[in-house]
Structure formats: structure tokens, C-alpha cells
Design a protein around this motif. Structure first.
Motif, PDB file in Angstrom:
ATOM      1  N   LYS A 169      56.587 -14.149 -26.690  1.00 40.92           N
ATOM      2  CA  LYS A 169      56.281 -15.084 -27.771  1.00 40.92           C
ATOM      3  C   LYS A 169      55.113 -14.549 -28.569  1.00 40.92           C
ATOM      4  CE  LYS A 169      57.814 -19.107 -25.101  1.00 40.92           C
ATOM      5  NZ  LYS A 169      57.417 -20.407 -24.502  1.00 40.92           N
ATOM      6  N   ARG A 170      55.326 -14.389 -29.851  1.00 48.92           N
ATOM      7  CA  ARG A 170      54.261 -13.845 -30.700  1.00 48.92           C
ATOM      8  C   ARG A 170      53.087 -14.816 -30.843  1.00 48.92           C
ATOM      9  NH1 ARG A 170      57.090 -11.979 -36.143  1.00 48.92           N
ATOM     10  NH2 ARG A 170      58.015 -14.048 -35.887  1.00 48.92           N
ATOM     11  N   CYS A 171      53.357 -16.112 -30.591  1.00 42.80           N
ATOM     12  CA  CYS A 171      52.280 -17.100 -30.720  1.00 42.80           C
ATOM     13  C   CYS A 171      51.308 -17.061 -29.543  1.00 42.80           C
ATOM     14  CB  CYS A 171      52.861 -18.504 -30.843  1.00 42.80           C
ATOM     15  SG  CYS A 171      53.908 -18.747 -32.283  1.00 42.80           S
ATOM     16  N   THR A 172      51.677 -16.403 -28.447  1.00 41.54           N
ATOM     17  CA  THR A 172      50.808 -16.368 -27.268  1.00 41.54           C
ATOM     18  C   THR A 172      49.502 -15.668 -27.612  1.00 41.54           C
ATOM     19  OG1 THR A 172      52.738 -16.307 -25.818  1.00 41.54           O
ATOM     20  CG2 THR A 172      50.627 -15.621 -24.875  1.00 41.54           C
ATOM     21  N   THR A 173      48.419 -16.291 -27.219  1.00 43.42           N
ATOM     22  CA  THR A 173      47.108 -15.748 -27.568  1.00 43.42           C
ATOM     23  C   THR A 173      46.835 -14.448 -26.815  1.00 43.42           C
ATOM     24  OG1 THR A 173      44.749 -16.216 -27.615  1.00 43.42           O
ATOM     25  CG2 THR A 173      45.968 -17.126 -25.766  1.00 43.42           C
ATOM     26  N   ARG A 217      53.202 -22.711 -26.326  1.00 42.19           N
ATOM     27  CA  ARG A 217      53.443 -21.441 -27.019  1.00 42.19           C
ATOM     28  C   ARG A 217      52.196 -20.575 -27.030  1.00 42.19           C
ATOM     29  NH1 ARG A 217      56.629 -24.692 -30.620  1.00 42.19           N
ATOM     30  NH2 ARG A 217      54.813 -24.964 -31.970  1.00 42.19           N
ATOM     31  N   ARG A 218      51.040 -21.200 -27.044  1.00 38.71           N
ATOM     32  CA  ARG A 218      49.794 -20.440 -27.157  1.00 38.71           C
ATOM     33  C   ARG A 218      49.312 -19.900 -25.810  1.00 38.71           C
ATOM     34  NH1 ARG A 218      45.904 -19.431 -30.755  1.00 38.71           N
ATOM     35  NH2 ARG A 218      43.718 -19.369 -30.093  1.00 38.71           N
ATOM     36  N   TYR A 219      49.535 -20.650 -24.723  1.00 37.36           N
ATOM     37  CA  TYR A 219      48.898 -20.270 -23.462  1.00 37.36           C
ATOM     38  C   TYR A 219      49.850 -20.067 -22.290  1.00 37.36           C
ATOM     39  CZ  TYR A 219      44.555 -21.768 -25.723  1.00 37.36           C
ATOM     40  OH  TYR A 219      43.487 -21.898 -26.573  1.00 37.36           O
ATOM     41  N   GLU A 220      51.006 -20.715 -22.273  1.00 37.79           N
ATOM     42  CA  GLU A 220      51.796 -20.757 -21.053  1.00 37.79           C
ATOM     43  C   GLU A 220      52.243 -19.376 -20.580  1.00 37.79           C
ATOM     44  OE1 GLU A 220      54.997 -23.817 -19.241  1.00 37.79           O
ATOM     45  OE2 GLU A 220      55.559 -22.934 -21.171  1.00 37.79           O
ATOM     46  N   GLU A 221      52.764 -18.538 -21.469  1.00 34.68           N
ATOM     47  CA  GLU A 221      53.270 -17.230 -21.049  1.00 34.68           C
ATOM     48  C   GLU A 221      52.152 -16.357 -20.490  1.00 34.68           C
ATOM     49  OE1 GLU A 221      56.021 -13.537 -22.743  1.00 34.68           O
ATOM     50  OE2 GLU A 221      55.353 -15.130 -24.101  1.00 34.68           O
ATOM     51  N   ARG A 222      50.986 -16.383 -21.126  1.00 30.62           N
ATOM     52  CA  ARG A 222      49.879 -15.558 -20.637  1.00 30.62           C
ATOM     53  C   ARG A 222      49.403 -16.040 -19.264  1.00 30.62           C
ATOM     54  NH1 ARG A 222      44.316 -13.852 -23.877  1.00 30.62           N
ATOM     55  NH2 ARG A 222      43.273 -12.896 -22.069  1.00 30.62           N
ATOM     56  N   ILE A 223      49.331 -17.342 -19.086  1.00 31.37           N
ATOM     57  CA  ILE A 223      48.861 -17.865 -17.800  1.00 31.37           C
ATOM     58  C   ILE A 223      49.882 -17.594 -16.703  1.00 31.37           C
ATOM     59  CG2 ILE A 223      48.349 -20.013 -16.577  1.00 31.37           C
ATOM     60  CD1 ILE A 223      47.030 -21.006 -19.135  1.00 31.37           C
ATOM     61  N   ASN A 224      51.175 -17.725 -17.025  1.00 32.90           N
ATOM     62  CA  ASN A 224      52.209 -17.482 -16.025  1.00 32.90           C
ATOM     63  C   ASN A 224      52.271 -16.015 -15.607  1.00 32.90           C
ATOM     64  OD1 ASN A 224      52.876 -20.184 -16.093  1.00 32.90           O
ATOM     65  ND2 ASN A 224      54.641 -19.909 -17.435  1.00 32.90           N
ATOM     66  N   ASN A 225      52.173 -15.095 -16.585  1.00 32.33           N
ATOM     67  CA  ASN A 225      52.398 -13.678 -16.306  1.00 32.33           C
ATOM     68  C   ASN A 225      51.136 -12.921 -15.938  1.00 32.33           C
ATOM     69  OD1 ASN A 225      55.064 -14.166 -16.935  1.00 32.33           O
ATOM     70  ND2 ASN A 225      54.868 -13.449 -19.055  1.00 32.33           N
ATOM     71  N   VAL A 226      49.992 -13.313 -16.491  1.00 30.30           N
ATOM     72  CA  VAL A 226      48.747 -12.592 -16.228  1.00 30.30           C
ATOM     73  C   VAL A 226      47.955 -13.274 -15.111  1.00 30.30           C
ATOM     74  CG1 VAL A 226      46.585 -11.751 -17.225  1.00 30.30           C
ATOM     75  CG2 VAL A 226      48.678 -11.750 -18.602  1.00 30.30           C
ATOM     76  N   GLU A 227      47.782 -14.586 -15.219  1.00 33.37           N
ATOM     77  CA  GLU A 227      47.013 -15.317 -14.213  1.00 33.37           C
ATOM     78  C   GLU A 227      47.859 -15.697 -12.997  1.00 33.37           C
ATOM     79  OE1 GLU A 227      43.834 -15.756 -14.564  1.00 33.37           O
ATOM     80  OE2 GLU A 227      43.649 -15.155 -16.672  1.00 33.37           O
ATOM     81  N   LEU A 228      49.199 -15.551 -13.143  1.00 37.89           N
ATOM     82  CA  LEU A 228      50.128 -15.957 -12.077  1.00 37.89           C
ATOM     83  C   LEU A 228      49.843 -17.397 -11.638  1.00 37.89           C
ATOM     84  CD1 LEU A 228      50.236 -12.723  -9.873  1.00 37.89           C
ATOM     85  CD2 LEU A 228      51.705 -13.374 -11.791  1.00 37.89           C
ATOM     86  N   SER A 229      49.641 -18.245 -12.615  1.00 32.69           N
ATOM     87  CA  SER A 229      49.296 -19.643 -12.383  1.00 32.69           C
ATOM     88  C   SER A 229      50.177 -20.525 -13.252  1.00 32.69           C
ATOM     89  CB  SER A 229      47.814 -19.899 -12.691  1.00 32.69           C
ATOM     90  OG  SER A 229      46.983 -19.052 -11.936  1.00 32.69           O
ATOM     91  N   THR A 243      46.060 -23.883 -11.217  1.00 32.76           N
ATOM     92  CA  THR A 243      46.595 -24.553 -12.400  1.00 32.76           C
ATOM     93  C   THR A 243      45.524 -24.591 -13.480  1.00 32.76           C
ATOM     94  OG1 THR A 243      47.972 -25.977 -10.995  1.00 32.76           O
ATOM     95  CG2 THR A 243      47.662 -26.662 -13.273  1.00 32.76           C
ATOM     96  N   PHE A 244      45.939 -24.278 -14.704  1.00 29.07           N
ATOM     97  CA  PHE A 244      45.039 -24.355 -15.862  1.00 29.07           C
ATOM     98  C   PHE A 244      45.442 -25.558 -16.708  1.00 29.07           C
ATOM     99  CE2 PHE A 244      44.505 -20.058 -14.513  1.00 29.07           C
ATOM    100  CZ  PHE A 244      43.234 -19.675 -14.911  1.00 29.07           C
ATOM    101  N   PHE A 245      44.434 -26.253 -17.211  1.00 28.19           N
ATOM    102  CA  PHE A 245      44.651 -27.410 -18.082  1.00 28.19           C
ATOM    103  C   PHE A 245      43.922 -27.174 -19.395  1.00 28.19           C
ATOM    104  CE2 PHE A 245      44.645 -28.953 -13.701  1.00 28.19           C
ATOM    105  CZ  PHE A 245      45.847 -29.639 -13.633  1.00 28.19           C
ATOM    106  N   ASP A 246      44.545 -27.618 -20.459  1.00 28.70           N
ATOM    107  CA  ASP A 246      43.889 -27.579 -21.762  1.00 28.70           C
ATOM    108  C   ASP A 246      44.084 -28.926 -22.445  1.00 28.70           C
ATOM    109  OD1 ASP A 246      42.329 -25.715 -23.384  1.00 28.70           O
ATOM    110  OD2 ASP A 246      43.849 -26.110 -24.914  1.00 28.70           O
TER     111      ASP A 246
END
Length: 754
Positions: free
Chosen positions: A600-604, A658-670, A626-629
Motif C-alpha cells: 500500500k503506497r499510503c503506508t507510512t 492504510r497508514r499504519y497496519e501493513e507496517r506494524i504487521n510486517n515490520v513490528e510483527l504486531s 498491539t499498537f493503538f492509535d
């Protein structure tokens, strides 16, 4: 003597198996301490102090509750030396002026109340089975209403010539304890040990520096006092029963109907046998209500009793029983007094509108409902009361003019449906029919003079559920009709006000220790935000240069109030998550990227990206992170007004994902959970799931009911958002809070010298 017999029976096994009281543990004691209220006994520790002792010190509080539970089980199952608990049963004595006479009130220790409530939670069913349907002060469902309906029905029977209402002299303080305990040991052995331990020896009463001994009667303030009185009078109730009379008791208020000859015999038995039990009928305060045509016979039979005789009517447990004129005068007097109360409450509402609203919805309306449920033909007298509500109380609470018909119907709805809960009393006339339906199983047992409840509670609970469903459907239908008549803008405001959690600030009791109080301006501003009204005394131009309005104030960054609103919610959740999770971080920085590519290009991909909260162990195991925003938005902003409210929440959630979920799932494994809240108090679907999970964890940790915890959580969140919105509306947006240019020059000069 009975007292000596009890002391000699210490070594004997109690009549009830001790395993019955194994239900009493530290968790139950903690729950009872939270429900306990009232002033302090001789020790000086009131209910608030004991609530803190039982809940506020973690391990120490748990140990204290376990110790109290162990003591309770022993007192409830074994005969102990009364001198060992003399401090527990001691009371402060308060003499109340009855004008004439004095009523002694014993304020017992809060700890005794906690212990008694815990025991009652275990043995209540035994007490009800013994008390039956004829002594209704033992905790029966709608017992007072059933007594009124039963006596009115008995009075209307053709074979009934009169009804006798008996008042006893200082009944609770003259009860013969030895006789009472002897009877209870036979008819309800489950509660006998604790009553024997607390009542078989005189207790100390402290008043004015002196100590008096209480040797008779029950201690008013003791939760066991009313059950003890009910059980103690059952043998008397059975002994005075005569053919041709139908009786019902509510504590010391006895009433019987039937033929005059049978009533005269019933009265004589009550006088003769009552003294043995400590029940002393007072003829000067007792009334004989006679049907017309029987007055001469009644006067002749009761001429030597000093009982008051009337053919008009008599008050009984807050209701009127008698001829039409008496009942009409009673109802008219009731409405006149209620109207005066509304006028006085309107004066209070001018300075304390939140307190006045709470008093009405939690106090006055309850009194009105009871009177409407127990008296007939009330509808003809309620117009002046509704006029007082519309012209005085509602304008005082809302700080606006007298509402029109549409707004009055809206205000009559409950807060969960967008109203204020200020009901039209004329709409409550159906309460009488509901009361009769719920009371019918118990009333039938009373009229038949049965001595057991059979399956009355089950039938009553089933009828209550059915009536509750009927009321819910009727309110929903009325709400739809009312809302459809409103303007488009107001209809949207009501839709937002009906969201789960958006109305909690309006239904909460204004308790200062929980932060649930609002000053008058804040309460009026909250109503303006709720219904889309224009608040008074707003500036025309915002310091940022834009035209000032409510919607602009909720979004304008000048002054930093939207950030304060966001941080308030973030900090609230952070503090609560700290109680139930571990590894809690506020504003955690995400890991730096090392060439990761996102679909997703919107991922920060910002190297300094951070979210609001990170915890471990919320959704799963201890190591699942788990991360919360958090996002708090204004659903009435100009760009959102044409969008449906559910779509707004979904849009906000998707933007966060769109902004955070992919990065947190793939990088933070959370996992990632967006917390989306409207500034009006509503929340998205995922946020609702988050709140339920948080409430479940909190209730599990603190051993409280889930319903209580989720309601408290929604109230905390509602008030946090409300106060932040009021600050956005009324806060000063000057630039004085910024660092001045002169101060920066001074700071640079000081650093250059170093």
C-alpha cells in the motif's frame, strides 16, 4: 432462660450445614463493601472509608476482605462469646424527634453492615420461603405495591364490611428479642446463628457521652433488622388469623379485611398475643375503614377499643383506599405537593442544573411512579404538574425558553434515545396496569391467605421481562415518530446523541470523586453540543482570523485544544491499560526501515513515525504486542455533514489502517487497532470491541461485574471528551502561552555567556 440455653449450645452443631456459607469469600465481601452506604458507627469509619480499605490497597485489601469473609463465616455458623464482638455490634444513638415522641436510631458499624449484607446474599431465599406472601417486608418483589393492591381488592369484595389498619407503638424497638430468637431458631435456622450472636446480649449505644444498653428490638441500620422482624412476627401473624378475615403485613403495618365480627375477634387476638412478641397495637393511630351502612354496627363493636372509625378512606403505605372523594382529595394533594417540589427544584437548577436534572430523574420521578402504580384515576390531576415541568423546570435546566411541543416530546425520551429523561407524567398512567400485572401472582396468594410463595418470584420475573420488552418497543416507536418531526440538523444531532456512550454524561450521578460533576455553564454548553444549539456569549471572530462557530472551535488548532482533547483520551487509555497489561508504552517510536517495501503506497515510511500506545498481552498471550492509535474527530464538520455517521467511522478506521497496519504487521510483527472516537461521544465498531475487551480485563482483575465496569468506563470516556469539547468552545485562544521574543533573546544571551 433462652439466653442461657443458647450459651449452653456452643458446642452443638448449628442447625444449618456450614457449607451453605462457603459462598462468602473475599470477592463477595469486596462487592458488598462497594454496595454499602451510610454514616460511620462508633469507630468513625464510614462506608467510603471501608470501600477504600477493601479496594484501594491491592494485596492488603484482598487479605482484609479474606479475613472479613472468614469472620463472617464463623459468626454465621458458630455460637461465639458475645463479648468478643461487642465492639462490632455497638452503635451510635441518634434520637429523632417524632413530634410528639422520640425515635431512637442506632447507627451501627459499617463493617457490621458489610457482614450482614454478605449473609443475606446467601440466605435470602430461606427468609422469603419462611416469610411467605403475608409478611411482605422480607424482600419480596414489589411487596409494598402488592400489599396495597391486595387490600384494595379485599376492600372491594362484596362480603367485606370493613378494613382495619393497625399501627404499633415503636414496634422495632419493643420487639421481644428472646421470643424472636426462639422462633427464628425453629422457622429459619439458616439465619439463626448470626442473629443469636449479635442480638442475644444487650449492645452498647453511645449518645451524648453516655452509654445505654439496647436489650430489646432490632437495630435500625442493620441489614438483618428487617428480615429478623419479618421472621419474628410470622408466629404472631399465624396465631391471630381468624375465619372471615384476610390479612397482610408489611413490617409492623398490619391490615385485615372482612366482616366486622371477625375483625373484632382478630383485633382482640392481636392485642392479647401481641404483647408476648413485643408488638403493641396503638388504637389511637389505628383506623377502621367501614363501608357505608355498617357504621352503627362498627361503632357498637369497637366502642371500647379507642380505634378511629371512618367511612371515607384511609392512607395505607403511601396509597389511598376508600371512597371516591377521599381518593380524589388525596391525589390532588399529592399533585400540589409535587408541583411545589418542581418549583423548588427549578430554583436549584438555575445554579446547579446537573444536580437538579439528576434529582429529578433519580428521585422525584421514582416517587411519582410509585404513586401512579398504586393509585387509580391519577390522569385527571397531572396537567398542572406537566405545566410546571414545561414552563419552569425544563427552561431552568436547559437555560432556554419554554420548549414547544416537538422539543417537549424529545426531552421526554430517555437519554439513550436522544432525550433528557424529563418524562411527561401523563404518559405514566399505564404504570398502574403494569404494577397490577407484576403483583398479580403475589396478590392472588394474599387474597387466598396462602402461607407459601410457591413459584411467585418466577412468574413475577417473567412478567417483568415481558413488560420491559413492551416498554422498550413503545419507547422506540415513540422515538421514531418524534425524531421524524424534527429538522434535518436536529435529527442528525439526535442521531449522534443516541450513540452508545454518547449519553453517559447525562445519566451519571454527579459524583465529584469520580470527576462526574459539571458547573452550570459547562452543563449548558454540553446540552448545546448535544442538540446543535448555539451557545451564548461566543466571540464573532476566532483569533486565527476565521469566523467563530461551534464546528470551527472543535477543529481550530489555535490554542492546541484539539491536541489536548486527543491527549486526554490517549492518557486515559494508557493509564487503564497499565492496570491490565504489561510493557505499556506511550507514543512508542516504530522500528526504522531497512529497505522494506509495502504494497500500500499510503503506508507510512517515516523514520520517526510513532503511534499513541503499545502494549503486550491485550488481545492474546503475554508476548503478543498491539499498537493503538487514537483519533478524535468532529462529525459535524462541514465536510462530514452530508456523510452518514456509520460511514464516517468506517472512513476514519480505513485511513488509520492504510497508514499504519501493513507496517506494524510486517515490520513490528504486531497487531494494530485504531481507536476512533467522535467528539460527541460515539465510537467506531473496532473501538467498541476494544472498550468491551478493556472492561472485561478490568472487571476480571478487580472482581467487579462487567456491566458496572463497562458503564464506568464509558462514563469516564464521555466526561473526558465532553470537558475537552467545552474547553475547545470556551478556552482562550490567545498567543500568551507561547514563548515571547524577549525571553528567547534573554535565553540566547545567557547561553552565550556560558
Amino acid at each position: 432462660m433462652f439466653k442461657e440455653a443458647v450459651l449452653d449450645s456452643k458446642s452443638q452443631a448449628p442447625p444449618t450445614h456450614p457449607i451453605l456459607f462457603d459462598k462468602i469469600d473475599g470477592y463477595l465481601i469486596r462487592a458488598m463493601s462497594l454496595k454499602c452506604q451510610g454514616a460511620a458507627g462508633p469507630s468513625g469509619l464510614d462506608a467510603a472509608a471501608w470501600r477504600r480499605l477493601c479496594t484501594g490497597f491491592k494485596v492488603l485489601s484482598r487479605n482484609l476482605c479474606d479475613s472479613i469473609a472468614s469472620t463472617t463465616r464463623r459468626i454465621a455458623t458458630q455460637f461465639i462469646d458475645p463479648s468478643g464482638i461487642s465492639a462490632l455490634v455497638a452503635c451510635r444513638l441518634i434520637p429523632l424527634d417524632k413530634r410528639p415522641g422520640v425515635r431512637p436510631i442506632g447507627v451501627c458499624e459499617t463493617l457490621r453492615r458489610i457482614i450482614s449484607k454478605a449473609v443475606l446474599s446467601v440466605v435470602k431465599s430461606d427468609i422469603l420461603n419462611v416469610a411467605g406472601p403475608l409478611q411482605l417486608c422480607a424482600g419480596q418483589n414489589v411487596g409494598c405495591e402488592a400489599a396495597i393492591h391486595a387490600i384494595r381488592g379485599i376492600y372491594d369484595e362484596d362480603e367485606t364490611e370493613a378494613v382495619l389498619f393497625v399501627d404499633a407503638t415503636n414496634a422495632f424497638n419493643t420487639l421481644n428479642r428472646q421470643v424472636a430468637l426462639a422462633n427464628i431458631s425453629v422457622n429459619c435456622p439458616a439465619i439463626f446463628p448470626i442473629l443469636a450472636n449479635t442480638y442475644r446480649q444487650p449492645s452498647s449505644l453511645f449518645v451524648g457521652g453516655e452509654t445505654l444498653l439496647s436489650s430489646e428490638g432490632t437495630t435500625q441500620g442493620d441489614p438483618l433488622a428487617m428480615p429478623m422482624y419479618a421472621l419474628a412476627t410470622i408466629p404472631l401473624l399465624k396465631s391471630v388469623q381468624t375465619n372471615g378475615t384476610k390479612q397482610v403485613w408489611y413490617a409492623d403495618d398490619a391490615a385485615a379485611g372482612g366482616s366486622l365480627d371477625c375483625l373484632h375477634k382478630w383485633w382482640n387476638r392481636l392485642v392479647d398475643l401481641g404483647a408476648m412478641f413485643g408488638y403493641l397495637p396503638n388504637p389511637k393511630k389505628s383506623w377502621l375503614l367501614v363501608k357505608s351502612g355498617n357504621i352503627d354496627k362498627a361503632t357498637h363493636l369497637f366502642e371500647n377499643t379507642n380505634i378511629n372509625i371512618t367511612t371515607e378512606g384511609q392512607k395505607y403505605l403511601g396509597a389511598a383506599i376508600g371512597n371516591k372523594d377521599f381518593c380524589n382529595n388525596f391525589l390532588q394533594e399529592k399533585v400540589t405537593n409535587w408541583k411545589l417540589q418542581v418549583e423548588r427544584l427549578s430554583c436549584i437548577a438555575q445554579t446547579q442544573p446537573q444536580a437538579a436534572h439528576s434529582i429529578f430523574t433519580r428521585g422525584l420521578i421514582g416517587r411519582w411512579k410509585f404513586a401512579l402504580r398504586t393509585n387509580e384515576n391519577f390522569a385527571a390531576y397531572l396537567n398542572p404538574l406537566e405545566e410546571a415541568l414545561r414552563s419552569k423546570l425544563i427552561p431552568a435546566i436547559t437555560n432556554r425558553s419554554t420548549p414547544g411541543d416537538k422539543m417537549r416530546r424529545l426531552f421526554a425520551l430517555p437519554p439513550r434515545l436522544g432525550g433528557l429523561g424529563i418524562v411527561d407524567p401523563r404518559s405514566l398512567t399505564c404504570e398502574l396496569e403494569y404494577s397490577k400485572l407484576i403483583c398479580a401472582p403475589l396478590v392472588n396468594r394474599i387474597v387466598q391467605q396462602e402461607t407459601n410463595l410457591d413459584n411467585v418470584p418466577t412468574k413475577q420475573n417473567s412478567m417483568k421481562a415481558s413488560i420491559r420488552q413492551q416498554k422498550h418497543l413503545a419507547q422506540k416507536s415513540h422515538s421514531e415518530i418524534t425524531v421524524n418531526d424534527l429538522s434535518v440538523e436536529l435529527k442528525r444531532s439526535v442521531e449522534l446523541a443516541c450513540e452508545k456512550g454518547a449519553f453517559c454524561w447525562l445519566t451519571a450521578i454527579p459524583l465529584e470523586q469520580h470527576g462526574f460533576t459539571l458547573h452550570k455553564s459547562a452543563f449548558w454548553d454540553a446540552l448545546c453540543l448535544r442538540y446543535g444549539w448555539h451557545p451564548s456569549n461566543l466571540p464573532d471572530i476566532c483569533p486565527c482570523g476565521s469566523k467563530f462557530s461551534v464546528d470551527h472551535s472543535l477543529s481550530c488548532p489555535t490554542g492546541g485544544y484539539p491536541s489536548i482533547r486527543h491527549n486526554e483520551v490517549r492518557d486515559l487509555f494508557t493509564n487503564l491499560l497499565t492496570e491490565v497489561c504489561h510493557d505499556v508504552h506511550k507514543e512508542p517510536v516504530l522500528q526504522p526501515l531497512n529497505g522494506e517495501v509495502f504494497q500500500k503506497r499510503c503506508t507510512t515510511s517515516d523514520e520517526n513515525a510513532r503511534l499513541d500506545i503499545a502494549v503486550s498481552g491485550f488481545w492474546g498471550g503475554h508476548f503478543q504486542r498491539t499498537f493503538f492509535d487514537v483519533r478524535v474527530f468532529n462529525p459535524n464538520a462541514s465536510s462530514y455533514k452530508s456523510v452518514q455517521i456509520p460511514s464516517l467511522y468506517k472512513r476514519q478506521e480505513q485511513e488509520k489502517k492504510r497508514r499504519y497496519e501493513e507496517r506494524i504487521n510486517n515490520v513490528e510483527l504486531s497487531s494494530f487497532t485504531p481507536i476512533i472516537l467522535a467528539c460527541t461521544g460515539g465510537c467506531s465498531k473496532l473501538t467498541s470491541i476494544f472498550l468491551k475487551r478493556l472492561a472485561s480485563l478490568l472487571s476480571e482483575k478487580h472482581h467487579t461485574e462487567y456491566s458496572t465496569t463497562i458503564n464506568w468506563l464509558r462514563c469516564r470516556l464521555s466526561f473526558a471528551l465532553l470537558r475537552a469539547c467545552v474547553m475547545c468552545l470556551r478556552g482562550c485562544r490567545s498567543k500568551l502561552h507561547r514563548t515571547s521574543r524577549d525571553f528567547n533573546i534573554l535565553l540566547e544571551a545567557a547561553e552565550s555567556r556560558l
